[in-house]
Design an enzyme around this catalytic site. Structure first.
Site, PDB file in Angstrom:
ATOM      1  N   ASP A 169       0.843  -1.198   0.000  1.00  0.00           N
ATOM      2  CA  ASP A 169       0.000   0.000   0.000  1.00  0.00           C
ATOM      3  C   ASP A 169       0.882   1.254   0.000  1.00  0.00           C
ATOM      4  O   ASP A 169       0.842   2.037   0.938  1.00  0.00           O
ATOM      5  CB  ASP A 169      -0.953  -0.002   1.211  1.00  0.00           C
ATOM      6  N   ASP A 172       6.814   1.262   1.904  1.00  0.00           N
ATOM      7  CA  ASP A 172       6.477   0.265   0.868  1.00  0.00           C
ATOM      8  C   ASP A 172       7.328   0.492  -0.384  1.00  0.00           C
ATOM      9  O   ASP A 172       7.729  -0.474  -1.050  1.00  0.00           O
ATOM     10  CB  ASP A 172       5.006   0.397   0.451  1.00  0.00           C
ATOM     11  N   ASN A 203      -2.524   2.691   3.681  1.00  0.00           N
ATOM     12  CA  ASN A 203      -2.041   4.035   4.018  1.00  0.00           C
ATOM     13  C   ASN A 203      -2.950   5.113   3.424  1.00  0.00           C
ATOM     14  O   ASN A 203      -3.240   6.122   4.062  1.00  0.00           O
ATOM     15  CB  ASN A 203      -0.618   4.227   3.496  1.00  0.00           C
ATOM     16  N   THR A 246       3.226  -5.950   2.647  1.00  0.00           N
ATOM     17  CA  THR A 246       3.635  -4.785   3.443  1.00  0.00           C
ATOM     18  C   THR A 246       2.478  -3.810   3.657  1.00  0.00           C
ATOM     19  O   THR A 246       2.697  -2.650   3.976  1.00  0.00           O
ATOM     20  CB  THR A 246       4.831  -4.058   2.779  1.00  0.00           C
ATOM     21  N   PHE A 286      -0.686  -0.860  12.603  1.00  0.00           N
ATOM     22  CA  PHE A 286      -1.592  -0.364  11.562  1.00  0.00           C
ATOM     23  C   PHE A 286      -2.079  -1.441  10.596  1.00  0.00           C
ATOM     24  O   PHE A 286      -3.287  -1.563  10.357  1.00  0.00           O
ATOM     25  CB  PHE A 286      -0.923   0.776  10.777  1.00  0.00           C
ATOM     26  N   ASN A 287      -1.187  -2.212   9.991  1.00  0.00           N
ATOM     27  CA  ASN A 287      -1.618  -3.165   8.952  1.00  0.00           C
ATOM     28  C   ASN A 287      -2.566  -4.229   9.509  1.00  0.00           C
ATOM     29  O   ASN A 287      -3.538  -4.615   8.847  1.00  0.00           O
ATOM     30  CB  ASN A 287      -0.416  -3.841   8.283  1.00  0.00           C
ATOM     31  N   HIS A 313       9.691   0.347   8.140  1.00  0.00           N
ATOM     32  CA  HIS A 313       9.016  -0.915   8.495  1.00  0.00           C
ATOM     33  C   HIS A 313       9.066  -1.947   7.359  1.00  0.00           C
ATOM     34  O   HIS A 313       9.461  -3.092   7.540  1.00  0.00           O
ATOM     35  CB  HIS A 313       7.539  -0.650   8.801  1.00  0.00           C
ATOM     36  N   ASP A 314       8.582  -1.517   6.191  1.00  0.00           N
ATOM     37  CA  ASP A 314       8.245  -2.494   5.154  1.00  0.00           C
ATOM     38  C   ASP A 314       9.430  -3.231   4.532  1.00  0.00           C
ATOM     39  O   ASP A 314       9.323  -4.440   4.269  1.00  0.00           O
ATOM     40  CB  ASP A 314       7.387  -1.830   4.077  1.00  0.00           C
TER      41      ASP A 314
HETATM   42  C1  BDR Z   1       2.901  -0.031   8.549  1.00  0.00           C
HETATM   43  O1  BDR Z   1       1.876   0.932   8.358  1.00  0.00           O
HETATM   44  C2  BDR Z   1       2.167   1.762   7.269  1.00  0.00           C
HETATM   45  O2  BDR Z   1       2.049   3.097   7.602  1.00  0.00           O
HETATM   46  C3  BDR Z   1       3.556   1.412   6.798  1.00  0.00           C
HETATM   47  O3  BDR Z   1       3.630   1.475   5.399  1.00  0.00           O
HETATM   48  C4  BDR Z   1       3.791   0.033   7.328  1.00  0.00           C
HETATM   49  O4  BDR Z   1       3.399  -0.938   6.400  1.00  0.00           O
HETATM   50  C5  BDR Z   1       3.593   0.242   9.864  1.00  0.00           C
HETATM   51  O5  BDR Z   1       2.691   0.144  10.928  1.00  0.00           O
HETATM   52 CA    CA Z   2       2.881  -0.424   4.126  1.00  0.00          CA
END
Ligand code: BDR
Ligand code: CA
Length: 331
Positions: A22, A27, A49, A132, A173-174, A247-248
Site C-alpha cells: 500500500d 512500501d 495508508n 507490506t 496499523f496493517n 518498516h516495510d
Molecule cells: C505499517 O503501516 C504503514 O504506515 C507502513 O507502510 C507500514 O506498512 C507500519 O505500521
Molecule cells: Ca505499508
C-alpha cells in the site's frame, strides 16, 4: 522492454516473489529492495495508508522511477468487514508526499489483484508472497482458492507486533486496518515470517542516513531521499520518534542471506474482539528466552504450536547498508 529496464530486471534463478503493498514511503523501499534481490512477478496494491487508487498510482510511480518492468494489479478497496481508515498523517494525502512525480507510464493490469494472485499462484508452485500492507488481498485470494495454501512457499508480513502497537497501544496499523484478513493469513498454515513493530521500530533512518542516500546521486536515490525527508518529518512530529522507521523493507530483508534480522518460532493469533486489543497480534513468546529469561530454565508450558517466524532483532547498520545498496543499483 527497453535496455535500461532489462538491466534492472536481472535474469537468472532468483526467488520468485509477489509484493502486496500500500505505498507508502516504506512500501516504496520494500519494492526497490525486493526487485534488487528477487524476481518480482508482480506488485499487487491494496487500500491501507491511502485509498487503493492512490496506492496503485504510487506503485506505478515507483516502478517508473526505478525503471522496473513489473505487472501491477489493483486490489481491494476496503477491509473484509470494517470501513477503511487511512493514514495520511504519516504518508501525506497522496500516500507518497515529498516528491513531484511525472505522470505515470507503467500500465495497470486489467485483472484485479486477487485474480492476478490466484492466476499466478495457480500457474507456478513455490512463490513467496511479501505483504507490506493490510492483508485483504491475500485473505481474499486464499478464500477464493484455498488449495493454493499448499503451493505458496511462504508469506513474509510486515505487520503486527510482539510487543506494542502504533494505532492503538496493542495494534499495529496493517493488522488493525483489517484484522479479519490478518487472521485468515495467520491461520492459513503457510510458512510465515512476521516483522512486527517490535523490530521495525528499530529499523530507523535519520537525517545523516537520508543524506547518504541522496549522495548516491542517482535519479532514484535523490527522489527517495526527498520522500524520506517528508516521512522523517512526519514520523518525528506525529509519532515522536527520532528516526524514521523503515518498516516495510524489513519484510524483504528477513528473507535475505546473510541474515540481518533474527527471529524465533512462535504462535501468533490475531485478536478480533477485544475492546482495547482488536487487531493485536498475540504472540506466544512465553517459551522464548528473548522475551522471557525464565524460559531458559524450562519456562511456562507451550500453547499452540508455532505458526510463524517472529522477528525479534535487527542489525540496523547492515539493514541500512542493504537499503543503500539497493538504491545504488537503480538509474
Ligand atoms: C505499517 O503501516 C504503514 O504506515 C507502513 O507502510 C507500514 O506498512 C507500519 O505500521
Ligand atoms: Ca505499508
Amino acid at each position: 522492454m527497453d535496455a535500461s529496464r532489462e538491466t534492472v530486471r536481472l535474469a537468472g534463478r532468483r526467488r520468485p516473489v509477489i509484493l502486496d503493498c500500500d505505498p507508502g514511503h516504506d512500501d516504496a523501499l520494500a519494492i526497490l529492495l525486493a526487485a534488487r534481490h528477487f524476481d518480482v512477478l508482480g506488485i499487487t496494491t491494496v487500500a491501507g495508508n491511502v485509498d487503493v487508487d492512490r496506492t496503485t498510482l504510487n506503485a506505478r510511480r515507483i516502478v517508473d522511477l526505478a525503471g522496473l518492468d513489473v505487472p501491477i494489479a489493483r486490489g481491494c478497496a476496503a477491509p473484509l468487514v470494517q470501513p477503511a481508515v487511512h493514514a495520511p498523517e504519516i504518508h501525506g494525502e497522496s500516500g507518497l508526499d515529498g516528491y513531484e512525480f511525472p505522470p505515470p507510464r507503467a500500465p495497470v493490469e486489467a485483472r484485479d489483484a486477487v485474480t492476478f494472485l490466484v492466476d499466478t499462484l495457480r500457474a507456478r508452485d513455490g512463490i513467496t508472497l511479501i505483504a507490506t500492507g493490510p492483508l485483504t488481498n491475500l485473505a481474499m485470494a486464499l478464500r477464493t482458492a484455498p488449495e493454493l495454501a499448499g503451493r505458496i512457499r511462504e508469506i513474509s508480513v510486515m505487520g503486527g507486533s510482539a510487543t506494542f502497537g502504533n494505532v492503538t497501544p496493542a495494534a499495529e496499523f496493517n493488522a488493525w486496518f483489517d484484522p479479519e484478513a490478518a487472521a485468515v493469513v495467520f491461520q492459513s498454515g503457510i510458512p510465515l515470517w512476521m516483522c512486527g513493530l517490535n523490530v521495525t521500530r528499530q529499523a530507523g533512518i535519520d537525517p545523516a542516513g537520508i543524506a547518504r542516500i541522496e549522495a548516491l546521486g542517482t535519479r532514484t536515490s535523490r527522489a527517495m531521499a526527498a520522500l524520506l525527508r517528508f516521512y522523517f518529518d512526519r514520523q518525528r512530529d506525529r509519532v515522536g520518534v527520532a528516526s524514521a522507521s523503515l518498516h516495510d523493507p524489513c519484510a524483504v530483508a528477513i528473507l535475505l542471506q546473510p541474515p540481518v534480522i533474527s527471529w524465533v518460532p512462535a504462535h501468533v493469533a490475531v485478536e478480533l474482539r477485544g475492546e482495547h486489543t482488536r487487531g493485536m497480534t498475540v504472540c506466544d513468546v512465553r517459551h522464548v528466552p528473548h522475551f522471557n529469561p525464565a524460559a531458559v530454565d524450562g519456562g511456562p508450558p507451550r500453547g499452540a504450536p508455532p505458526n510463524a517466524h517472529v522477528a525479534v532483532g535487527i542489525d540496523r547498520g547492515a539493514f541500512l547498508r542493504l537499503i543503500e545498496d539497493a538504491l545504488a543499483s537503480y538509474p
